[in-house]
Design a protein around this motif. Structure first.
Motif, PDB file in Angstrom:
ATOM      1  N   TRP A  39       0.856  -1.184   0.000  1.00  0.00           N
ATOM      2  CA  TRP A  39       0.000   0.000   0.000  1.00  0.00           C
ATOM      3  C   TRP A  39       0.895   1.237   0.000  1.00  0.00           C
ATOM      4  O   TRP A  39       1.808   1.343   0.809  1.00  0.00           O
ATOM      5  CB  TRP A  39      -0.886   0.021   1.230  1.00  0.00           C
ATOM      6  N   VAL A  40       0.608   2.179  -0.897  1.00  0.00           N
ATOM      7  CA  VAL A  40       1.464   3.346  -1.085  1.00  0.00           C
ATOM      8  C   VAL A  40       0.606   4.603  -1.086  1.00  0.00           C
ATOM      9  O   VAL A  40      -0.523   4.604  -1.585  1.00  0.00           O
ATOM     10  CB  VAL A  40       2.251   3.253  -2.411  1.00  0.00           C
ATOM     11  N   GLY A  41       1.162   5.675  -0.514  1.00  0.00           N
ATOM     12  CA  GLY A  41       0.484   6.969  -0.521  1.00  0.00           C
ATOM     13  C   GLY A  41       1.407   8.071  -1.005  1.00  0.00           C
ATOM     14  O   GLY A  41       2.582   7.847  -1.307  1.00  0.00           O
ATOM     15  N   GLY A  42       0.854   9.299  -1.059  1.00  0.00           N
ATOM     16  CA  GLY A  42       1.637  10.462  -1.461  1.00  0.00           C
ATOM     17  C   GLY A  42       1.235  11.668  -0.646  1.00  0.00           C
ATOM     18  O   GLY A  42       0.147  11.694  -0.064  1.00  0.00           O
ATOM     19  N   ASN A  43       2.087  12.720  -0.624  1.00  0.00           N
ATOM     20  CA  ASN A  43       1.750  13.887   0.201  1.00  0.00           C
ATOM     21  C   ASN A  43       1.874  15.208  -0.536  1.00  0.00           C
ATOM     22  O   ASN A  43       1.885  16.267   0.089  1.00  0.00           O
ATOM     23  CB  ASN A  43       2.610  13.927   1.473  1.00  0.00           C
ATOM     24  N   ASP A  44       1.950  15.173  -1.858  1.00  0.00           N
ATOM     25  CA  ASP A  44       1.857  16.423  -2.619  1.00  0.00           C
ATOM     26  C   ASP A  44       0.469  17.046  -2.405  1.00  0.00           C
ATOM     27  O   ASP A  44      -0.475  16.326  -2.059  1.00  0.00           O
ATOM     28  CB  ASP A  44       2.068  16.116  -4.110  1.00  0.00           C
ATOM     29  N   PRO A  45       0.315  18.361  -2.560  1.00  0.00           N
ATOM     30  CA  PRO A  45      -1.013  18.956  -2.426  1.00  0.00           C
ATOM     31  C   PRO A  45      -2.082  18.338  -3.322  1.00  0.00           C
ATOM     32  O   PRO A  45      -3.281  18.492  -3.037  1.00  0.00           O
ATOM     33  CB  PRO A  45      -0.766  20.429  -2.789  1.00  0.00           C
ATOM     34  N   LYS A  46      -1.677  17.610  -4.364  1.00  0.00           N
ATOM     35  CA  LYS A  46      -2.650  16.935  -5.234  1.00  0.00           C
ATOM     36  C   LYS A  46      -2.851  15.461  -4.868  1.00  0.00           C
ATOM     37  O   LYS A  46      -3.731  14.799  -5.423  1.00  0.00           O
ATOM     38  CB  LYS A  46      -2.191  17.018  -6.691  1.00  0.00           C
ATOM     39  N   ASP A  47      -2.035  14.939  -3.959  1.00  0.00           N
ATOM     40  CA  ASP A  47      -2.048  13.502  -3.666  1.00  0.00           C
ATOM     41  C   ASP A  47      -3.034  13.180  -2.551  1.00  0.00           C
ATOM     42  O   ASP A  47      -2.725  13.308  -1.365  1.00  0.00           O
ATOM     43  CB  ASP A  47      -0.645  13.030  -3.260  1.00  0.00           C
ATOM     44  N   PHE A  59      -1.341  -3.678 -10.126  1.00  0.00           N
ATOM     45  CA  PHE A  59      -2.344  -2.816  -9.509  1.00  0.00           C
ATOM     46  C   PHE A  59      -3.543  -3.622  -9.031  1.00  0.00           C
ATOM     47  O   PHE A  59      -4.071  -4.476  -9.748  1.00  0.00           O
ATOM     48  CB  PHE A  59      -2.809  -1.748 -10.504  1.00  0.00           C
ATOM     49  N   LEU A  60      -4.004  -3.332  -7.788  1.00  0.00           N
ATOM     50  CA  LEU A  60      -5.165  -4.007  -7.226  1.00  0.00           C
ATOM     51  C   LEU A  60      -6.319  -3.058  -6.920  1.00  0.00           C
ATOM     52  O   LEU A  60      -7.465  -3.364  -7.227  1.00  0.00           O
ATOM     53  CB  LEU A  60      -4.761  -4.735  -5.931  1.00  0.00           C
ATOM     54  N   MET A  61      -6.042  -1.908  -6.308  1.00  0.00           N
ATOM     55  CA  MET A  61      -7.127  -1.031  -5.881  1.00  0.00           C
ATOM     56  C   MET A  61      -6.598   0.360  -5.607  1.00  0.00           C
ATOM     57  O   MET A  61      -5.454   0.518  -5.174  1.00  0.00           O
ATOM     58  CB  MET A  61      -7.792  -1.593  -4.613  1.00  0.00           C
ATOM     59  N   GLN A  62      -7.425   1.376  -5.855  1.00  0.00           N
ATOM     60  CA  GLN A  62      -7.134   2.745  -5.444  1.00  0.00           C
ATOM     61  C   GLN A  62      -8.242   3.241  -4.544  1.00  0.00           C
ATOM     62  O   GLN A  62      -9.429   3.026  -4.812  1.00  0.00           O
ATOM     63  CB  GLN A  62      -6.983   3.672  -6.653  1.00  0.00           C
ATOM     64  N   ILE A  63      -7.866   3.928  -3.465  1.00  0.00           N
ATOM     65  CA  ILE A  63      -8.805   4.572  -2.556  1.00  0.00           C
ATOM     66  C   ILE A  63      -8.559   6.074  -2.615  1.00  0.00           C
ATOM     67  O   ILE A  63      -7.426   6.526  -2.460  1.00  0.00           O
ATOM     68  CB  ILE A  63      -8.624   4.063  -1.121  1.00  0.00           C
ATOM     69  N   GLY A  64      -9.606   6.860  -2.815  1.00  0.00           N
ATOM     70  CA  GLY A  64      -9.453   8.303  -2.970  1.00  0.00           C
ATOM     71  C   GLY A  64      -9.082   8.658  -4.399  1.00  0.00           C
ATOM     72  O   GLY A  64      -8.792   7.785  -5.234  1.00  0.00           O
ATOM     73  N   ARG A  65      -9.050   9.957  -4.676  1.00  0.00           N
ATOM     74  CA  ARG A  65      -8.755  10.440  -6.026  1.00  0.00           C
ATOM     75  C   ARG A  65      -7.753  11.585  -5.981  1.00  0.00           C
ATOM     76  O   ARG A  65      -7.834  12.453  -5.116  1.00  0.00           O
ATOM     77  CB  ARG A  65     -10.027  10.940  -6.725  1.00  0.00           C
ATOM     78  N   ALA A  66      -6.840  11.579  -6.921  1.00  0.00           N
ATOM     79  CA  ALA A  66      -5.879  12.678  -7.041  1.00  0.00           C
ATOM     80  C   ALA A  66      -6.619  13.976  -7.308  1.00  0.00           C
ATOM     81  O   ALA A  66      -7.547  14.025  -8.125  1.00  0.00           O
ATOM     82  CB  ALA A  66      -4.888  12.386  -8.160  1.00  0.00           C
ATOM     83  N   GLY A  67      -6.227  15.030  -6.601  1.00  0.00           N
ATOM     84  CA  GLY A  67      -6.803  16.340  -6.824  1.00  0.00           C
ATOM     85  C   GLY A  67      -8.170  16.558  -6.223  1.00  0.00           C
ATOM     86  O   GLY A  67      -8.756  17.632  -6.397  1.00  0.00           O
ATOM     87  N   GLN A  68      -8.708  15.561  -5.485  1.00  0.00           N
ATOM     88  CA  GLN A  68     -10.042  15.696  -4.905  1.00  0.00           C
ATOM     89  C   GLN A  68      -9.976  15.408  -3.406  1.00  0.00           C
ATOM     90  O   GLN A  68      -9.548  14.330  -2.997  1.00  0.00           O
ATOM     91  CB  GLN A  68     -11.023  14.723  -5.560  1.00  0.00           C
ATOM     92  N   THR A  69     -10.402  16.374  -2.605  1.00  0.00           N
ATOM     93  CA  THR A  69     -10.444  16.186  -1.162  1.00  0.00           C
ATOM     94  C   THR A  69     -11.687  16.868  -0.615  1.00  0.00           C
ATOM     95  O   THR A  69     -12.207  17.810  -1.231  1.00  0.00           O
ATOM     96  CB  THR A  69      -9.180  16.729  -0.487  1.00  0.00           C
ATOM     97  N   GLY A  70     -12.163  16.383   0.532  1.00  0.00           N
ATOM     98  CA  GLY A  70     -13.421  16.895   1.055  1.00  0.00           C
ATOM     99  C   GLY A  70     -13.369  17.355   2.487  1.00  0.00           C
ATOM    100  O   GLY A  70     -14.403  17.538   3.116  1.00  0.00           O
ATOM    101  N   GLY A  71     -12.157  17.513   3.044  1.00  0.00           N
ATOM    102  CA  GLY A  71     -12.037  17.964   4.418  1.00  0.00           C
ATOM    103  C   GLY A  71     -12.022  16.820   5.405  1.00  0.00           C
ATOM    104  O   GLY A  71     -12.224  15.647   5.068  1.00  0.00           O
ATOM    105  N   SER A  72     -11.800  17.158   6.661  1.00  0.00           N
ATOM    106  CA  SER A  72     -11.516  16.161   7.689  1.00  0.00           C
ATOM    107  C   SER A  72     -12.720  15.355   8.152  1.00  0.00           C
ATOM    108  O   SER A  72     -12.564  14.449   8.974  1.00  0.00           O
ATOM    109  CB  SER A  72     -10.877  16.847   8.908  1.00  0.00           C
ATOM    110  N   ASN A  73     -13.912  15.655   7.646  1.00  0.00           N
ATOM    111  CA  ASN A  73     -15.074  14.849   8.001  1.00  0.00           C
ATOM    112  C   ASN A  73     -15.710  14.168   6.791  1.00  0.00           C
ATOM    113  O   ASN A  73     -16.818  13.629   6.894  1.00  0.00           O
ATOM    114  CB  ASN A  73     -16.107  15.699   8.745  1.00  0.00           C
ATOM    115  N   SER A  74     -14.994  14.119   5.685  1.00  0.00           N
ATOM    116  CA  SER A  74     -15.513  13.429   4.508  1.00  0.00           C
ATOM    117  C   SER A  74     -15.398  11.921   4.681  1.00  0.00           C
ATOM    118  O   SER A  74     -14.325  11.411   5.014  1.00  0.00           O
ATOM    119  CB  SER A  74     -14.744  13.854   3.253  1.00  0.00           C
ATOM    120  N   PRO A  75     -16.461  11.151   4.416  1.00  0.00           N
ATOM    121  CA  PRO A  75     -16.376   9.690   4.487  1.00  0.00           C
ATOM    122  C   PRO A  75     -15.858   9.051   3.209  1.00  0.00           C
ATOM    123  O   PRO A  75     -15.632   7.842   3.187  1.00  0.00           O
ATOM    124  CB  PRO A  75     -17.833   9.278   4.757  1.00  0.00           C
TER     125      PRO A  75
END
Length: 271
Positions: A39-47, A59-75
């Protein structure tokens, strides 16, 4: 991704953009699950994504999307996740989320489905901007830099810039906190931590990038028992020690960022 054996010999390497997933602008965070998947992550402002691969890079699975975030209470969306670990018994994925968000979020590791999340002290997280360097802060401060699971069912979270480790039940119920070099400014003192491999996991090893040290703490109360390292470029010294991990024999491995650019191995000689 580069894989080495315990003696530093290159075994294989893979990674980069590919079909079906969004690669990172700046890689950050890696964990291996009980099946050997990576499992790998990134910490750029777009990651804002995590990607799961087989050991040889399929490749098996991706969770979340590059460039899309919803704040600290997004499910459904992440916010520059820094680190993750999987509870093999429940198959739950714990994410220190992270460089953008200010929380721990727990997902089903098989499907990526949301289960729960929390902020500092087990409260609902807030994206309100707060002063830096406050060990009394009611919220996590970016980055929420690591999450670690103990054998006795506790969750340890690195609140890096606030110089503290907070301890929770898997439900998110707050138990207690440990402060590590609380007068540290700069980038904070709690960059990463691992637990010792004795049955009781009596000790914690904490990587302090700001001060160039690794501390050995008593897990029960956070009392500092010893430390090693100092800022520098020689063997056994650190330039921005960023991550720490441990093998089955109790040997420690550290990685350094910035101008450090290396991994060091420290062999357990007594216990």
């Amino acid at each position: 991704m580069i894989e080495f054996d315990g003696e530093g010999n290159l075994l294989r390497a893979w990674g980069g953009p590919g079909q079906g997933y969004e690669w990172f602008e700046n890689e950050h965070g890696i964990t291996i699950d009980s099946q050997g998947n990576v499992w790998v992550g990134g910490n750029d402002p777009k990651d804002h994504q995590l990607i799961k691969f087989t050991p040889d890079g399929k490749f098996l699975m991706q969770i979340g999307r590059a460039g899309q975030t919803g704040g600290s209470n997004s499910p459904t969306l992440l916010g520059r996740p820094a680190h993750m670990e999987i509870d093999a018994a429940t198959n739950e994925l714990y994410i220190a989320d992270g460089y953008g968000n200010k929380r721990v979020i727990v997902l089903d590791a098989a499907s990526g489905a949301y289960k729960r999340h929390w902020g500092a002290y087990g409260r609902a997280p807030s994206d309100e901007k707060l002063p830096l360097y406050n060990p009394q802060s009611p919220q996590f401060t970016n980055p929420v830099h690591c999450v670690r699971l103990s054998n006795d069912g506790k969750v340890y979270v690195c609140d890096r810039v606030n110089n503290r480790i907070q301890v929770f039940e898997p439900s998110g119920k707050f138990l207690h906190e440990m402060r590590v070099e609380p007068l540290t400014l700069a980038n904070g003192s709690v960059w990463d931590m691992v637990l010792s491999h004795d049955a009781a996991q009596k000790f914690m090893y904490v990587a302090d990038g700001a001060n160039g040290r690794v501390y050995v703490l008593n897990r029960a109360d956070g009392a500092q028992l010893s430390s090693f390292g100092r800022t520098g470029r020689m063997a056994g010294e650190f330039k921005w020690v960023h991550n720490i991990t441990i093998d089955r024999q109790g040997n420690l491995y550290t990685s350094e960022v910035g101008f450090g650019r290396r991994v060091q191995k420290f062999v357990l000689v007594s216990f």
